[in-house]
Design a protein around this motif. Structure first.
Motif, short mmCIF file in Angstrom:
data_model
loop_
_atom_site.label_atom_id
_atom_site.label_comp_id
_atom_site.label_asym_id
_atom_site.label_seq_id
_atom_site.Cartn_x
_atom_site.Cartn_y
_atom_site.Cartn_z
N ASP A 29 13.36 -1.13 -1.23
CA ASP A 29 12.66 -2.13 -0.40
C ASP A 29 11.26 -1.67 -0.02
N LYS A 30 10.75 -0.68 -0.79
CA LYS A 30 9.38 -0.21 -0.53
C LYS A 30 8.57 -0.28 -1.82
N ILE A 31 7.26 -0.27 -1.68
CA ILE A 31 6.40 -0.19 -2.86
C ILE A 31 5.39 0.92 -2.64
N LYS A 32 5.30 1.79 -3.67
CA LYS A 32 4.31 2.88 -3.60
C LYS A 32 3.12 2.43 -4.43
N VAL A 33 1.91 2.55 -3.88
CA VAL A 33 0.73 2.15 -4.64
C VAL A 33 -0.30 3.26 -4.66
N PHE A 54 -8.56 9.22 -5.15
CA PHE A 54 -7.48 8.25 -5.07
C PHE A 54 -6.54 8.64 -3.94
N GLN A 55 -5.71 7.68 -3.55
CA GLN A 55 -4.76 7.94 -2.47
C GLN A 55 -3.48 7.17 -2.79
N ASN A 56 -2.34 7.82 -2.57
CA ASN A 56 -1.08 7.11 -2.67
C ASN A 56 -0.64 6.71 -1.28
N ILE A 57 -0.14 5.48 -1.16
CA ILE A 57 0.46 5.07 0.11
C ILE A 57 1.73 4.29 -0.21
N GLU A 58 2.59 4.18 0.79
CA GLU A 58 3.82 3.42 0.60
C GLU A 58 3.91 2.32 1.65
N LEU A 59 4.35 1.14 1.24
CA LEU A 59 4.47 0.01 2.16
C LEU A 59 5.87 -0.59 2.06
N PRO A 60 6.38 -1.10 3.18
CA PRO A 60 7.63 -1.84 3.11
C PRO A 60 7.40 -3.24 2.52
N LEU A 61 8.37 -3.74 1.78
CA LEU A 61 8.28 -5.12 1.28
C LEU A 61 8.82 -6.06 2.35
N PRO A 62 8.39 -7.29 2.44
CA PRO A 62 7.35 -7.91 1.62
C PRO A 62 5.94 -7.41 1.98
N ALA A 63 5.06 -7.42 0.96
CA ALA A 63 3.71 -6.90 1.15
C ALA A 63 2.71 -7.69 0.30
N VAL A 64 1.44 -7.50 0.63
CA VAL A 64 0.35 -8.14 -0.12
C VAL A 64 -0.53 -7.04 -0.72
N LEU A 65 -0.85 -7.15 -2.01
CA LEU A 65 -1.70 -6.16 -2.65
C LEU A 65 -2.92 -6.83 -3.29
N SER A 66 -4.11 -6.27 -3.07
CA SER A 66 -5.31 -6.73 -3.78
C SER A 66 -5.57 -5.77 -4.93
N ILE A 67 -5.59 -6.31 -6.14
CA ILE A 67 -5.59 -5.47 -7.34
C ILE A 67 -7.02 -5.24 -7.85
N GLN A 68 -7.34 -3.99 -8.08
CA GLN A 68 -8.63 -3.59 -8.68
C GLN A 68 -8.47 -3.60 -10.19
#
Ligand code: FAD
Ligand code: AMP
Lengths: 257, 326
Positions: free
Chosen positions: A152-156, A165-179
């Motif tokens: 239920d998490k997403i690592k980006v 660069f940096q790794n972070i983790e967010l709980p879902l649901p989440a919004v990501l802006s893609i480069q």
């Protein structure tokens, strides 16, 4: 897993744009449109995540009738369905109002993940994904170049300045802006184009969503060609006439020959 | 009525970032035009190095927002903390540099505060009480002027170099600690490791001549005509981001905000539009020749020589002429 990709249609990158008569927008006659650059990467990542996680991708596009063409393309590339928020007033330029309309249209869908491009090639606000996240009460990350779902998490992986660069983790649901750059952009296959015709496109009227502005709003007063600050020698004409002039500059001004 | 201008200051390794000094400079100029006070806010676990650095600038007050949860930047942490500060000050304007960090949270903060953000502005003009914000649209082909209406706080992010940090006014500023109510549970993202991208094989910063290619090259196979020109000139190949994204050349050849910063004797660009993120990496070049078929291409604004034409017709002939001239 329910995934949305916010997809915008913008003038093709190669278009030679001219301003309209009253300087409030570009002259859209003879201009062709295409999917916004970073949104291609958002769509590609949405399709990849869907493939690995038994997911379904919904394309969400706000704009006038012409955006149907971009929706069709995204469906041909593998998206499963689409929502077209019909907004004839393409000049409506306040970033907050636009994000509110999009947030309102996707609110009831309960997406696990909403992807957007990092920035649009026309207005270039770079705000829509972040605003939609806040409006829907979801956490977000921008400048995302890699994703990995863990339960239920997403690592980006996020791009930072100066080659970091940096790794972070967010709980879902989440919004990501893609480069841009994170993955190969898929092409539409003939089969995909055939199948796209049968995929559902829900039509929503922007005006029916009841979005009202509070607080404050920006208004685009005028668009114009910027005044140049640098002295530039402009060379025009066929290759045979400009090449000797370039050589002259390389020799006498740049002094590299 | 909201009053004052608040600048949110970004920092790295206990030093204020240049883009934030530019933002303070912009705020000082807006203050001069509107008669409003200027405040700065620093967020960190320990703000002292940054507040000391800022205390010799012309500012009406510096707010030090120190909290262990602000040791690492997170959009939630910054938003929760700054919303409290902004509620207390109630500024008319909040100004930040349009950095990667600002891209990540300022729109959210503005919304949380009931205000709105205009991002990536290149100018702020306050004439007769009305503020006009200017930003580039259509990837720099045109400028757009925006007005703001409403009672809410107007948030503005400024493009790098929109204001000249050399024009920063000195003075002396007092520091006030501002305690925020911020807990671990307010922050939804977990910060993991930071790391540097792969090492570069090519050091374009050391090149005297760069032939830079953009998406106008159309396909990878056409790279050859650029490479031949580079060879004839004795230069290196550089590229815009999309060319690197597509893998035509290695990422170490990317010029721009997320690539290398270069300043060769000659920067010859082929089919590059001149988006700001590219331009910041090469505008320091001594001599810039740009070939582009679009007379509105923003790269021409910073070029010494603007060649309006089709690169596929011009480049092969140019290569021959360079060989002949050498
Ligand atoms: C956060 C962020 C960071 C970024 N970092 C970078 C970066 O570090 N470096 C970078 O470069 N970009 C970066 N970008 C991307 C940047 O915004 C632009 O999208 C990119 O620079 C555009 O590349 P381009 O000029 O090659 O392509 P385009 O903008 O598509 O331009 C192609 C040009 O080629 C011209 N052309 C087409 N055919 C011909 C022909 N036959 N003859 C002559 N001219 C022709 C067209 O007129 C057009 O001007 C970043 C973007 C963001 C949001
Ligand atoms: N009209 C729109 N319809 C769908 N998505 C949009 C629209 N406008 C912006 N977006 C999304 O938000 C991103 C950022 O846009 P912007 O905030 O305008 O820079 C785009 O890359 C799209 O993913």
């Amino acid at each position: 897993m329910k995934i949305a990709i916010l997809l915008k249609q913008v003038p093709v990158k190669d278009a030679t744009l001219e301003l309209n008569g009253d300087g409030t927008w570009i002259d859209e006659d003879d201009v062709q449109f295409e999917i916004n650059d970073s949104d291609h990467y958002g769509l590609a990542e949405a399709l990849n995540i869907a493939k690995d996680n038994d997911g379904e991708v919904t394309v969400v596009t706000m704009g006038p009738d012409r955006v149907k063409e971009s929706i069709k393309q995204a469906l041909a590339k593998g998206a499963h369905q689409a929502i077209h928020i019909n907004d004839e007033d393409v000049k409506s330029s306040d970033p907050l109002t636009r994000a509110k309309i999009i947030a309102e249209a996707v609110k009831g869908e309960n997406f696990d993940l909403i992807l957007s491009g990092l920035q649009s090639d026309d207005y270039g606000y770079g705000q829509t994904g972040v605003l939609v996240a806040e409006m829907l009460g979801m956490p977000h990350a921008t400048l995302v170049v890699e994703t990995e779902i863990n339960g239920d998490k997403i690592k980006v992986k996020r791009e930072l300045e100066g080659g970091w660069f940096q790794n972070i983790e967010l709980p879902l649901p989440a919004v990501l802006s893609i480069q841009s750059g994170l993955t190969d952009i898929p092409y539409a296959t003939i089969k995909g184009i055939m199948m796209a015709k049968k995929k559902p496109v829900a039509d929503v009227e922007a005006d029916d969503l009841g979005v009202e502005l509070e607080g404050g709003a920006f208004k685009l007063e005028k668009i114009y060609t910027p005044v140049k600050s640098k002295e530039t020698a402009v060379l025009k004409g066929d290759a045979d006439s400009v090449v000797p002039q370039i050589i002259d500059k390389l020799k006498n001004a740049a002094k590299v020959l | 009525m909201s009053q004052g201008i608040l600048v949110i200051v970004e920092h790295n390794n206990a030093k204020v970032n240049r883009i934030s000094i530019e933002a303070v400079t912009g705020a000082q100029k807006l203050a001069a035009a509107t008669g409003q006070p200027v405040y700065a806010a620093v967020l960190a676990n320990d703000c002292s190095a940054m507040t000391t650095e800022l205390s010799s600038k012309k500012l009406d007050k510096i707010y030090a927002v120190a909290n262990p949860e602000l040791a690492d930047y997170t959009p939630d942490g910054y938003t929760v903390a700054l919303a409290q500060l902004i509620e207390r000050i109630d500024p008319a304007y909040v100004i930040v540099g349009h950095s990667y960090q600002a891209r990540d949270y300022v729109a959210k903060l503005a919304l949380r505060c009931g205000g709105a953000l205009m991002s990536d502005c290149i100018a702020m003009n306050a004439d007769g009480g009305n503020l006009t914000l200017t930003k580039q649209v259509f990837a720099g082909k045109f400028n757009a002027d925006y007005s703001f209406s409403g009672e809410a706080t107007c948030f503005i992010s400024l493009q790098a170099a929109a204001y000249n940090a050399d024009e920063l006014e000195s003075g002396s500023a007092s520091v006030e600690d501002f305690a925020v109510n911020l807990n671990k549970s307010d922050i939804r993202t977990t910060v993991l490791e930071k790391f540097e991208g792969t090492k570069k094989d090519v050091d374009l910063a050391a090149s005297d001549i760069i032939v830079a290619v953009g998406r106008g090259l159309k396909e990878e196979a056409n790279l050859e005509i650029a490479e031949e020109l580079a060879k004839a000139l004795g230069g290196d190949i550089g590229a815009s981001r999309p060319v690197c994204d597509d893998g035509w050349v290695g990422a170490d050849r990317q010029v721009g905000s997320s690539g290398q910063t270069v300043s060769p004797k000659l920067y010859l660009s082929l089919g590059i539009s001149g988006a700001i993120q590219h331009v910041v990496g090469m505008k320091g070049s001594k001599y810039i020749v740009a070939i582009n078929k679009d007379p509105h291409a923003p790269i021409f604004d910073i070029a010494d020589v603007a060649v309006v034409g089709d690169l596929f017709e011009i480049v092969p002939k140019l290569t021959e002429a360079v060989k002949a001239a050498k």
